[in-house]
Design a protein around this motif. Structure first.
Motif, short mmCIF file in Angstrom:
data_model
loop_
_atom_site.label_atom_id
_atom_site.label_comp_id
_atom_site.label_asym_id
_atom_site.label_seq_id
_atom_site.Cartn_x
_atom_site.Cartn_y
_atom_site.Cartn_z
N ILE A 35 0.87 -1.21 0.03
CA ILE A 35 -0.06 -0.10 -0.01
C ILE A 35 0.85 1.21 -0.12
O ILE A 35 2.07 1.36 0.48
CB ILE A 35 -0.96 -0.01 1.33
CG1 ILE A 35 -0.16 0.05 2.62
CG2 ILE A 35 -1.77 -1.29 1.18
CD1 ILE A 35 -1.02 0.21 3.64
N GLY A 36 0.37 2.31 -0.54
CA GLY A 36 1.18 3.52 -0.66
C GLY A 36 1.38 4.45 0.56
O GLY A 36 0.84 3.99 1.70
N SER A 37 2.05 5.10 0.61
CA SER A 37 2.52 5.85 1.75
C SER A 37 1.47 6.72 2.54
O SER A 37 1.34 6.94 3.52
CB SER A 37 3.68 6.82 1.40
OG SER A 37 3.50 7.66 0.20
N TRP A 38 0.72 7.22 1.66
CA TRP A 38 -0.57 8.03 1.83
C TRP A 38 -1.44 7.04 3.00
O TRP A 38 -1.84 7.59 3.88
CB TRP A 38 -1.27 8.69 0.79
CG TRP A 38 -2.29 9.43 1.14
CD1 TRP A 38 -2.17 10.83 1.43
CD2 TRP A 38 -3.84 9.36 1.35
NE1 TRP A 38 -3.53 11.50 1.72
CE2 TRP A 38 -4.31 10.51 1.62
CE3 TRP A 38 -4.58 8.01 1.54
CZ2 TRP A 38 -5.69 10.68 2.23
CZ3 TRP A 38 -5.73 8.14 1.83
CH2 TRP A 38 -6.40 9.55 2.31
N TRP A 39 -1.67 6.03 2.45
CA TRP A 39 -2.67 5.09 3.29
C TRP A 39 -1.79 4.72 4.61
O TRP A 39 -2.43 4.62 5.57
CB TRP A 39 -2.85 3.91 2.34
CG TRP A 39 -3.88 3.83 1.49
CD1 TRP A 39 -3.75 4.09 0.30
CD2 TRP A 39 -5.17 3.97 1.71
NE1 TRP A 39 -4.95 4.22 -0.37
CE2 TRP A 39 -5.93 4.16 0.63
CE3 TRP A 39 -5.88 3.91 2.96
CZ2 TRP A 39 -7.39 4.16 0.44
CZ3 TRP A 39 -7.68 4.10 3.07
CH2 TRP A 39 -7.92 4.22 1.74
#
Length: 255
Positions: A35-39
Protein backbone atom coordinates in the motif's frame (compact mmCIF):
# COMPACT_ATOMS: atom_id res chain seq x y z
CA UNK A 1 -26.22 3.78 38.97
CA UNK A 2 -22.93 5.55 39.66
CA UNK A 3 -21.28 8.08 37.34
CA UNK A 4 -18.57 5.56 36.48
CA UNK A 5 -21.16 2.95 35.48
CA UNK A 6 -23.04 5.50 33.36
CA UNK A 7 -19.79 6.45 31.62
CA UNK A 8 -18.90 2.81 30.89
CA UNK A 9 -22.38 2.09 29.54
CA UNK A 10 -22.19 5.15 27.26
CA UNK A 11 -18.70 4.29 25.93
CA UNK A 12 -18.98 0.50 25.57
CA UNK A 13 -20.15 0.49 21.94
CA UNK A 14 -17.92 3.31 20.62
CA UNK A 15 -14.76 1.86 22.20
CA UNK A 16 -15.65 -1.59 20.90
CA UNK A 17 -15.69 -0.29 17.33
CA UNK A 18 -12.56 1.77 17.95
CA UNK A 19 -10.80 -1.42 19.04
CA UNK A 20 -11.66 -3.04 15.72
CA UNK A 21 -10.48 0.11 13.92
CA UNK A 22 -7.16 -0.02 15.80
CA UNK A 23 -6.67 -3.67 14.83
CA UNK A 24 -7.48 -2.86 11.18
CA UNK A 25 -5.02 0.04 11.15
CA UNK A 26 -2.27 -2.16 12.61
CA UNK A 27 -2.91 -5.22 10.43
CA UNK A 28 -3.41 -3.63 7.01
CA UNK A 29 0.20 -2.49 6.35
CA UNK A 30 1.50 -5.92 7.41
CA UNK A 31 -1.00 -7.91 5.35
CA UNK A 32 -0.66 -5.60 2.35
CA UNK A 33 2.86 -4.09 2.49
CA UNK A 34 2.47 -2.73 -1.04
CA UNK A 35 0.00 0.00 0.00
CA UNK A 36 1.06 3.55 -0.64
CA UNK A 37 2.65 5.97 1.81
CA UNK A 38 -0.53 8.04 1.98
CA UNK A 39 -2.52 5.05 3.26
CA UNK A 40 0.20 4.22 5.76
CA UNK A 41 0.08 7.75 7.12
CA UNK A 42 -3.71 7.62 7.39
CA UNK A 43 -3.61 4.29 9.25
CA UNK A 44 -0.97 5.63 11.63
CA UNK A 45 -3.26 8.53 12.47
CA UNK A 46 -6.11 6.07 13.03
CA UNK A 47 -3.90 4.23 15.54
CA UNK A 48 -2.99 7.46 17.32
CA UNK A 49 -6.61 8.67 17.45
CA UNK A 50 -7.81 5.30 18.76
CA UNK A 51 -5.09 5.20 21.40
CA UNK A 52 -6.05 8.75 22.45
CA UNK A 53 -9.70 7.67 22.84
CA UNK A 54 -8.73 4.74 25.09
CA UNK A 55 -6.38 6.99 27.07
CA UNK A 56 -9.22 9.49 27.57
CA UNK A 57 -11.56 6.71 28.66
CA UNK A 58 -9.03 5.40 31.19
CA UNK A 59 -8.40 8.91 32.54
CA UNK A 60 -12.11 9.63 32.98
CA UNK A 61 -12.80 6.30 34.69
CA UNK A 62 -9.80 6.82 36.95
CA UNK A 63 -11.07 10.27 37.95
CA UNK A 64 -14.55 8.87 38.66
CA UNK A 65 -13.29 5.90 40.68
CA UNK A 66 -13.64 6.07 44.45
CA UNK A 67 -10.40 4.25 45.21
CA UNK A 68 -7.93 5.19 42.49
CA UNK A 69 -5.13 2.86 43.59
CA UNK A 70 -7.56 -0.04 43.71
CA UNK A 71 -8.87 0.95 40.27
CA UNK A 72 -5.35 0.85 38.83
CA UNK A 73 -4.61 -2.53 40.44
CA UNK A 74 -7.79 -4.02 38.99
CA UNK A 75 -7.38 -2.42 35.55
CA UNK A 76 -3.75 -3.16 34.72
CA UNK A 77 -4.63 -4.17 31.17
CA UNK A 78 -6.25 -0.77 30.60
CA UNK A 79 -3.13 0.87 31.95
CA UNK A 80 -0.91 -1.16 29.62
CA UNK A 81 -3.05 -0.18 26.64
CA UNK A 82 -2.57 3.54 27.26
CA UNK A 83 0.84 3.67 28.93
CA UNK A 84 3.01 1.89 26.35
CA UNK A 85 4.70 4.15 23.84
CA UNK A 86 3.90 3.76 20.15
CA UNK A 87 7.36 2.61 19.06
CA UNK A 88 7.51 -0.59 17.07
CA UNK A 89 8.61 -3.32 19.53
CA UNK A 90 5.60 -2.73 21.76
CA UNK A 91 2.96 -1.96 19.13
CA UNK A 92 1.73 -5.58 19.06
CA UNK A 93 1.32 -5.60 22.83
CA UNK A 94 -0.63 -2.35 22.66
CA UNK A 95 -2.87 -3.74 19.90
CA UNK A 96 -3.43 -6.97 21.84
CA UNK A 97 -4.35 -5.12 25.04
CA UNK A 98 -6.83 -2.88 23.21
CA UNK A 99 -8.39 -5.83 21.38
CA UNK A 100 -8.75 -7.77 24.65
CA UNK A 101 -10.37 -4.74 26.25
CA UNK A 102 -12.79 -4.61 23.33
CA UNK A 103 -13.48 -8.34 23.75
CA UNK A 104 -14.24 -7.75 27.42
CA UNK A 105 -16.76 -5.06 26.47
CA UNK A 106 -18.28 -7.42 23.90
CA UNK A 107 -18.54 -10.28 26.39
CA UNK A 108 -20.61 -8.09 28.72
CA UNK A 109 -23.40 -8.13 26.13
CA UNK A 110 -23.46 -11.93 25.77
CA UNK A 111 -24.68 -14.71 28.04
CA UNK A 112 -21.62 -16.97 28.21
CA UNK A 113 -19.09 -14.27 29.11
CA UNK A 114 -16.20 -16.45 30.20
CA UNK A 115 -16.20 -18.66 27.12
CA UNK A 116 -16.67 -15.71 24.76
CA UNK A 117 -13.86 -13.78 26.41
CA UNK A 118 -11.48 -16.76 26.30
CA UNK A 119 -12.31 -17.57 22.68
CA UNK A 120 -11.88 -13.99 21.46
CA UNK A 121 -8.64 -13.66 23.42
CA UNK A 122 -7.22 -16.87 21.93
CA UNK A 123 -8.07 -15.86 18.37
CA UNK A 124 -6.73 -12.34 18.95
CA UNK A 125 -3.43 -13.61 20.37
CA UNK A 126 -2.98 -15.99 17.42
CA UNK A 127 -3.88 -13.32 14.85
CA UNK A 128 -1.80 -10.49 16.32
CA UNK A 129 1.23 -12.68 17.10
CA UNK A 130 1.27 -13.84 13.48
CA UNK A 131 1.21 -10.22 12.33
CA UNK A 132 3.89 -9.17 14.81
CA UNK A 133 6.34 -11.92 13.89
CA UNK A 134 5.79 -11.25 10.18
CA UNK A 135 6.43 -7.56 10.72
CA UNK A 136 9.62 -8.36 12.63
CA UNK A 137 10.98 -11.11 10.35
CA UNK A 138 10.10 -9.89 6.89
CA UNK A 139 13.27 -8.80 5.14
CA UNK A 140 15.60 -9.77 8.01
CA UNK A 141 18.84 -11.64 7.08
CA UNK A 142 18.37 -15.41 7.39
CA UNK A 143 14.63 -15.13 8.13
CA UNK A 144 12.29 -17.91 6.99
CA UNK A 145 9.01 -16.12 7.77
CA UNK A 146 8.30 -13.81 4.85
CA UNK A 147 4.52 -13.73 4.40
CA UNK A 148 1.66 -13.19 6.79
CA UNK A 149 0.37 -16.68 6.05
CA UNK A 150 3.66 -18.15 7.26
CA UNK A 151 3.42 -15.89 10.31
CA UNK A 152 -0.06 -17.13 11.14
CA UNK A 153 0.99 -20.78 10.66
CA UNK A 154 3.99 -20.23 12.94
CA UNK A 155 1.71 -18.51 15.48
CA UNK A 156 -0.72 -21.42 15.47
CA UNK A 157 1.82 -24.19 15.99
CA UNK A 158 3.71 -22.13 18.58
CA UNK A 159 0.58 -21.22 20.49
CA UNK A 160 -0.43 -24.88 20.53
CA UNK A 161 3.07 -25.62 21.96
CA UNK A 162 3.72 -28.03 19.07
CA UNK A 163 6.50 -26.18 17.26
CA UNK A 164 7.38 -28.27 14.19
CA UNK A 165 10.57 -26.28 13.69
CA UNK A 166 9.91 -25.55 10.01
CA UNK A 167 9.40 -21.87 10.81
CA UNK A 168 11.15 -19.92 13.54
CA UNK A 169 12.10 -16.29 14.22
CA UNK A 170 15.67 -15.09 13.95
CA UNK A 171 15.30 -11.49 15.13
CA UNK A 172 15.28 -10.38 18.75
CA UNK A 173 11.81 -8.88 18.35
CA UNK A 174 10.48 -12.09 16.79
CA UNK A 175 11.91 -14.18 19.62
CA UNK A 176 10.35 -11.84 22.15
CA UNK A 177 6.99 -12.44 20.47
CA UNK A 178 7.70 -16.18 20.72
CA UNK A 179 8.25 -16.04 24.47
CA UNK A 180 5.02 -14.12 25.01
CA UNK A 181 3.08 -16.40 22.67
CA UNK A 182 4.26 -19.63 24.32
CA UNK A 183 3.43 -18.29 27.78
CA UNK A 184 0.03 -17.13 26.58
CA UNK A 185 -0.65 -20.44 24.84
CA UNK A 186 0.11 -22.43 27.99
CA UNK A 187 -2.09 -20.11 30.04
CA UNK A 188 -4.97 -20.36 27.57
CA UNK A 189 -4.70 -24.15 27.36
CA UNK A 190 -4.74 -24.33 31.17
CA UNK A 191 -7.73 -21.99 31.30
CA UNK A 192 -9.58 -23.99 28.66
CA UNK A 193 -8.83 -27.26 30.46
CA UNK A 194 -10.05 -25.82 33.76
CA UNK A 195 -13.18 -24.48 32.07
CA UNK A 196 -13.99 -27.86 30.47
CA UNK A 197 -13.38 -29.66 33.78
CA UNK A 198 -15.61 -27.18 35.59
CA UNK A 199 -18.29 -27.62 32.92
CA UNK A 200 -18.22 -31.41 33.27
CA UNK A 201 -18.34 -31.09 37.07
CA UNK A 202 -21.28 -28.70 36.82
CA UNK A 203 -23.08 -30.99 34.39
CA UNK A 204 -22.42 -33.95 36.70
CA UNK A 205 -23.80 -32.04 39.69
CA UNK A 206 -26.88 -31.05 37.73
CA UNK A 207 -27.43 -34.68 36.67
CA UNK A 208 -27.01 -35.86 40.26
CA UNK A 209 -29.49 -33.24 41.45
CA UNK A 210 -32.00 -34.31 38.80
CA UNK A 211 -31.59 -37.98 39.74
CA UNK A 212 -31.91 -37.10 43.41
CA UNK A 213 -35.07 -35.11 42.72
CA UNK A 214 -36.53 -38.02 40.75
CA UNK A 215 -35.64 -40.44 43.58
CA UNK A 216 -37.29 -38.12 46.10
CA UNK A 217 -40.46 -38.06 43.98
CA UNK A 218 -40.34 -41.86 43.65
CA UNK A 219 -39.89 -42.24 47.42
CA UNK A 220 -42.85 -39.95 48.03
CA UNK A 221 -44.93 -42.04 45.65
CA UNK A 222 -43.79 -45.26 47.39
CA UNK A 223 -44.69 -43.81 50.79
CA UNK A 224 -48.14 -42.84 49.49
CA UNK A 225 -48.56 -46.33 47.99
CA UNK A 226 -47.49 -47.95 51.27
CA UNK A 227 -50.04 -45.84 53.10
CA UNK A 228 -52.81 -46.86 50.70
CA UNK A 229 -51.83 -50.53 50.99
CA UNK A 230 -51.89 -50.27 54.79
CA UNK A 231 -55.35 -48.71 54.69
CA UNK A 232 -56.59 -51.43 52.35
CA UNK A 233 -55.09 -54.11 54.62
CA UNK A 234 -56.82 -52.63 57.66
CA UNK A 235 -60.11 -52.49 55.75
CA UNK A 236 -59.76 -56.14 54.68
CA UNK A 237 -59.00 -57.24 58.26
CA UNK A 238 -62.06 -55.43 59.56
CA UNK A 239 -64.20 -57.09 56.93
CA UNK A 240 -62.86 -60.52 57.88
CA UNK A 241 -63.43 -59.90 61.59
CA UNK A 242 -67.06 -58.78 61.10
CA UNK A 243 -69.53 -61.71 61.95
CA UNK A 244 -71.57 -62.97 59.07
CA UNK A 245 -75.35 -62.65 59.79
CA UNK A 246 -77.31 -66.00 59.73
CA UNK A 247 -79.28 -66.50 56.60
CA UNK A 248 -83.11 -66.63 57.12
CA UNK A 249 -84.94 -69.82 55.94
CA UNK A 250 -86.65 -69.41 52.66
CA UNK A 251 -90.48 -69.76 52.88
CA UNK A 252 -92.06 -73.05 51.81
CA UNK A 253 -94.06 -72.88 48.62
CA UNK A 254 -96.92 -74.84 50.30
CA UNK A 255 -97.02 -72.58 53.34
Amino acid sequence: MTRSERWERATDAPLLWLGFAFLFAYATPIIAPEIGSWWRLLLEWVEIATWAAFALDFTVRLSLARGRLKFIRTHLLDLVAVALPLFRPLRALRVLSIVILSARRLSKKLKNRVMTYAAVTAVSVWFIAGLAVTDAERGAPGANIHSVWEGWWWSFITMATVGFGDLYPVTAEGRLVTVGLVATGIALIGTLTAFIAAWFASASREAEEEIKAELDVSEDKLDALKLEIGELKTLVERLLERPVPPSSPSPSPEG
